[in-house]
Motif scaffolding. Structure first.
Motif, PDB file in Angstrom:
ATOM      1  N   VAL A 198       6.190   2.797   3.528  1.00  0.00           N
ATOM      2  CA  VAL A 198       7.485   3.307   4.003  1.00  0.00           C
ATOM      3  C   VAL A 198       7.278   4.547   4.867  1.00  0.00           C
ATOM      4  O   VAL A 198       7.903   4.681   5.920  1.00  0.00           O
ATOM      5  CB  VAL A 198       8.421   3.621   2.811  1.00  0.00           C
ATOM      6  CG1 VAL A 198       9.690   4.312   3.266  1.00  0.00           C
ATOM      7  CG2 VAL A 198       8.749   2.360   2.041  1.00  0.00           C
ATOM      8  N   ARG A 199       6.378   5.419   4.464  1.00  0.00           N
ATOM      9  CA  ARG A 199       6.129   6.637   5.245  1.00  0.00           C
ATOM     10  C   ARG A 199       5.513   6.313   6.601  1.00  0.00           C
ATOM     11  O   ARG A 199       5.867   6.922   7.619  1.00  0.00           O
ATOM     12  CB  ARG A 199       5.226   7.580   4.449  1.00  0.00           C
ATOM     13  CG  ARG A 199       5.927   8.177   3.257  1.00  0.00           C
ATOM     14  CD  ARG A 199       5.012   9.076   2.447  1.00  0.00           C
ATOM     15  NE  ARG A 199       5.733   9.609   1.312  1.00  0.00           N
ATOM     16  CZ  ARG A 199       5.404   9.396   0.053  1.00  0.00           C
ATOM     17  NH1 ARG A 199       4.334   8.685  -0.248  1.00  0.00           N
ATOM     18  NH2 ARG A 199       6.134   9.898  -0.923  1.00  0.00           N
ATOM     19  N   SER A 210      13.007  10.842  -4.645  1.00  0.00           N
ATOM     20  CA  SER A 210      11.943  10.579  -5.600  1.00  0.00           C
ATOM     21  C   SER A 210      11.163  11.832  -5.972  1.00  0.00           C
ATOM     22  O   SER A 210      11.125  12.809  -5.219  1.00  0.00           O
ATOM     23  CB  SER A 210      10.989   9.547  -4.997  1.00  0.00           C
ATOM     24  OG  SER A 210       9.882   9.349  -5.822  1.00  0.00           O
ATOM     25  N   SER A 264      11.351   3.752  -1.083  1.00  0.00           N
ATOM     26  CA  SER A 264      10.320   2.829  -1.561  1.00  0.00           C
ATOM     27  C   SER A 264      10.553   2.420  -3.013  1.00  0.00           C
ATOM     28  O   SER A 264      10.317   1.268  -3.374  1.00  0.00           O
ATOM     29  CB  SER A 264       8.932   3.442  -1.395  1.00  0.00           C
ATOM     30  OG  SER A 264       8.760   4.531  -2.267  1.00  0.00           O
ATOM     31  N   GLU A 265      11.014   3.326  -3.845  1.00  0.00           N
ATOM     32  CA  GLU A 265      11.318   2.983  -5.240  1.00  0.00           C
ATOM     33  C   GLU A 265      12.510   2.031  -5.323  1.00  0.00           C
ATOM     34  O   GLU A 265      12.524   1.115  -6.135  1.00  0.00           O
ATOM     35  CB  GLU A 265      11.603   4.238  -6.055  1.00  0.00           C
ATOM     36  CG  GLU A 265      10.371   5.059  -6.336  1.00  0.00           C
ATOM     37  CD  GLU A 265      10.677   6.360  -7.056  1.00  0.00           C
ATOM     38  OE1 GLU A 265      11.854   6.605  -7.412  1.00  0.00           O
ATOM     39  OE2 GLU A 265       9.735   7.145  -7.257  1.00  0.00           O
ATOM     40  N   CYS A 294      11.608   9.189   1.652  1.00  0.00           N
ATOM     41  CA  CYS A 294      10.826   7.954   1.808  1.00  0.00           C
ATOM     42  C   CYS A 294      10.382   7.419   0.447  1.00  0.00           C
ATOM     43  O   CYS A 294      10.362   6.206   0.228  1.00  0.00           O
ATOM     44  CB  CYS A 294       9.612   8.190   2.703  1.00  0.00           C
ATOM     45  SG  CYS A 294      10.027   8.461   4.430  1.00  0.00           S
ATOM     46  N   GLY A 295      10.027   8.304  -0.467  1.00  0.00           N
ATOM     47  CA  GLY A 295       9.668   7.877  -1.820  1.00  0.00           C
ATOM     48  C   GLY A 295      10.830   7.223  -2.533  1.00  0.00           C
ATOM     49  O   GLY A 295      10.664   6.227  -3.245  1.00  0.00           O
ATOM     50  N   ASP A 344      11.250  -1.343  -4.184  1.00  0.00           N
ATOM     51  CA  ASP A 344       9.973  -1.706  -4.822  1.00  0.00           C
ATOM     52  C   ASP A 344       8.874  -1.942  -3.791  1.00  0.00           C
ATOM     53  O   ASP A 344       8.128  -2.911  -3.856  1.00  0.00           O
ATOM     54  CB  ASP A 344      10.136  -2.941  -5.725  1.00  0.00           C
ATOM     55  CG  ASP A 344      10.984  -2.655  -6.934  1.00  0.00           C
ATOM     56  OD1 ASP A 344      10.909  -1.528  -7.451  1.00  0.00           O
ATOM     57  OD2 ASP A 344      11.724  -3.558  -7.357  1.00  0.00           O
ATOM     58  N   TRP A 345       8.788  -1.051  -2.812  1.00  0.00           N
ATOM     59  CA  TRP A 345       7.760  -1.112  -1.781  1.00  0.00           C
ATOM     60  C   TRP A 345       6.750  -0.003  -2.028  1.00  0.00           C
ATOM     61  O   TRP A 345       6.993   0.945  -2.783  1.00  0.00           O
ATOM     62  CB  TRP A 345       8.351  -0.922  -0.397  1.00  0.00           C
ATOM     63  CG  TRP A 345       9.264  -2.009   0.058  1.00  0.00           C
ATOM     64  CD1 TRP A 345       9.381  -3.262  -0.460  1.00  0.00           C
ATOM     65  CD2 TRP A 345      10.204  -1.938   1.135  1.00  0.00           C
ATOM     66  NE1 TRP A 345      10.329  -3.970   0.229  1.00  0.00           N
ATOM     67  CE2 TRP A 345      10.846  -3.189   1.214  1.00  0.00           C
ATOM     68  CE3 TRP A 345      10.557  -0.957   2.034  1.00  0.00           C
ATOM     69  CZ2 TRP A 345      11.820  -3.467   2.158  1.00  0.00           C
ATOM     70  CZ3 TRP A 345      11.515  -1.230   2.965  1.00  0.00           C
ATOM     71  CH2 TRP A 345      12.125  -2.483   3.034  1.00  0.00           C
ATOM     72  N   ASP A 346       5.629  -0.092  -1.353  1.00  0.00           N
ATOM     73  CA  ASP A 346       4.599   0.937  -1.426  1.00  0.00           C
ATOM     74  C   ASP A 346       5.083   2.178  -0.659  1.00  0.00           C
ATOM     75  O   ASP A 346       5.480   2.065   0.509  1.00  0.00           O
ATOM     76  CB  ASP A 346       3.310   0.397  -0.810  1.00  0.00           C
ATOM     77  CG  ASP A 346       2.167   1.391  -0.867  1.00  0.00           C
ATOM     78  OD1 ASP A 346       2.123   2.198  -1.811  1.00  0.00           O
ATOM     79  OD2 ASP A 346       1.317   1.353   0.042  1.00  0.00           O
ATOM     80  N   PRO A 347       5.057   3.363  -1.283  1.00  0.00           N
ATOM     81  CA  PRO A 347       5.550   4.572  -0.605  1.00  0.00           C
ATOM     82  C   PRO A 347       4.780   4.893   0.678  1.00  0.00           C
ATOM     83  O   PRO A 347       5.368   5.364   1.653  1.00  0.00           O
ATOM     84  CB  PRO A 347       5.373   5.686  -1.625  1.00  0.00           C
ATOM     85  CG  PRO A 347       5.121   5.035  -2.915  1.00  0.00           C
ATOM     86  CD  PRO A 347       4.675   3.645  -2.658  1.00  0.00           C
ATOM     87  N   THR A 348       3.490   4.631   0.694  1.00  0.00           N
ATOM     88  CA  THR A 348       2.697   4.897   1.895  1.00  0.00           C
ATOM     89  C   THR A 348       3.160   4.020   3.053  1.00  0.00           C
ATOM     90  O   THR A 348       3.247   4.483   4.197  1.00  0.00           O
ATOM     91  CB  THR A 348       1.205   4.659   1.616  1.00  0.00           C
ATOM     92  OG1 THR A 348       0.818   5.460   0.493  1.00  0.00           O
ATOM     93  CG2 THR A 348       0.358   5.029   2.805  1.00  0.00           C
TER      94      THR A 348
END
Length: 63
Positions: free
Chosen positions: A33-34, A10, A23-24, A19-20, A27-31
Protein backbone atom coordinates in the motif's frame (compact mmCIF):
# COMPACT_ATOMS: atom_id res chain seq x y z
CA UNK A 1 -23.35 -6.39 3.48
CA UNK A 2 -21.83 -5.16 6.74
CA UNK A 3 -18.42 -6.69 7.41
CA UNK A 4 -17.93 -5.24 10.88
CA UNK A 5 -14.66 -3.58 9.81
CA UNK A 6 -13.87 0.07 10.40
CA UNK A 7 -11.36 2.18 8.54
CA UNK A 8 -9.02 3.39 11.28
CA UNK A 9 -5.47 4.70 11.39
CA UNK A 10 -3.04 1.96 12.32
CA UNK A 11 -0.39 1.43 14.97
CA UNK A 12 1.72 0.07 12.09
CA UNK A 13 2.72 3.55 10.99
CA UNK A 14 5.49 5.45 9.33
CA UNK A 15 3.96 8.90 9.53
CA UNK A 16 0.42 8.88 11.00
CA UNK A 17 -0.88 5.41 10.08
CA UNK A 18 -3.10 6.16 7.07
CA UNK A 19 -1.54 3.61 4.71
CA UNK A 20 -1.32 1.07 7.53
CA UNK A 21 -5.00 1.55 8.30
CA UNK A 22 -5.97 1.11 4.66
CA UNK A 23 -3.90 -2.07 4.45
CA UNK A 24 -5.50 -3.50 7.60
CA UNK A 25 -9.00 -2.69 6.31
CA UNK A 26 -8.45 -4.48 2.99
CA UNK A 27 -6.13 -7.20 4.45
CA UNK A 28 -3.28 -6.13 2.17
CA UNK A 29 0.44 -5.93 2.84
CA UNK A 30 1.25 -2.48 4.34
CA UNK A 31 4.45 -2.19 2.30
CA UNK A 32 2.49 -2.74 -0.91
CA UNK A 33 0.00 0.00 0.00
CA UNK A 34 2.83 2.41 0.82
CA UNK A 35 4.62 1.69 -2.46
CA UNK A 36 1.41 2.13 -4.47
CA UNK A 37 0.67 5.39 -2.65
CA UNK A 38 4.20 6.66 -3.24
CA UNK A 39 4.09 5.82 -6.96
CA UNK A 40 0.68 7.42 -7.42
CA UNK A 41 1.85 10.54 -5.59
CA UNK A 42 5.04 10.84 -7.64
CA UNK A 43 3.29 10.31 -10.98
CA UNK A 44 0.53 12.81 -10.17
CA UNK A 45 2.98 15.67 -9.57
CA UNK A 46 2.89 15.13 -5.78
CA UNK A 47 0.31 17.65 -4.66
CA UNK A 48 -2.91 15.57 -5.03
CA UNK A 49 -1.35 12.64 -3.18
CA UNK A 50 -0.16 14.81 -0.30
CA UNK A 51 -3.52 16.56 -0.12
CA UNK A 52 -5.36 13.21 -0.07
CA UNK A 53 -3.08 11.93 2.70
CA UNK A 54 -3.77 15.02 4.84
CA UNK A 55 -7.53 14.71 4.28
CA UNK A 56 -7.45 11.02 5.25
CA UNK A 57 -5.36 11.89 8.31
CA UNK A 58 -8.05 14.33 9.46
CA UNK A 59 -11.03 12.08 8.60
CA UNK A 60 -9.77 8.66 9.77
CA UNK A 61 -10.15 8.11 13.53
CA UNK A 62 -7.26 6.77 15.58
CA UNK A 63 -6.94 3.09 16.29
Amino acid sequence: MATGKKLLRSNDRWIVGVCGGISEYFDWDPTLVRIIYLLLTLFSAGFPGVLLYIILWIIMPKY
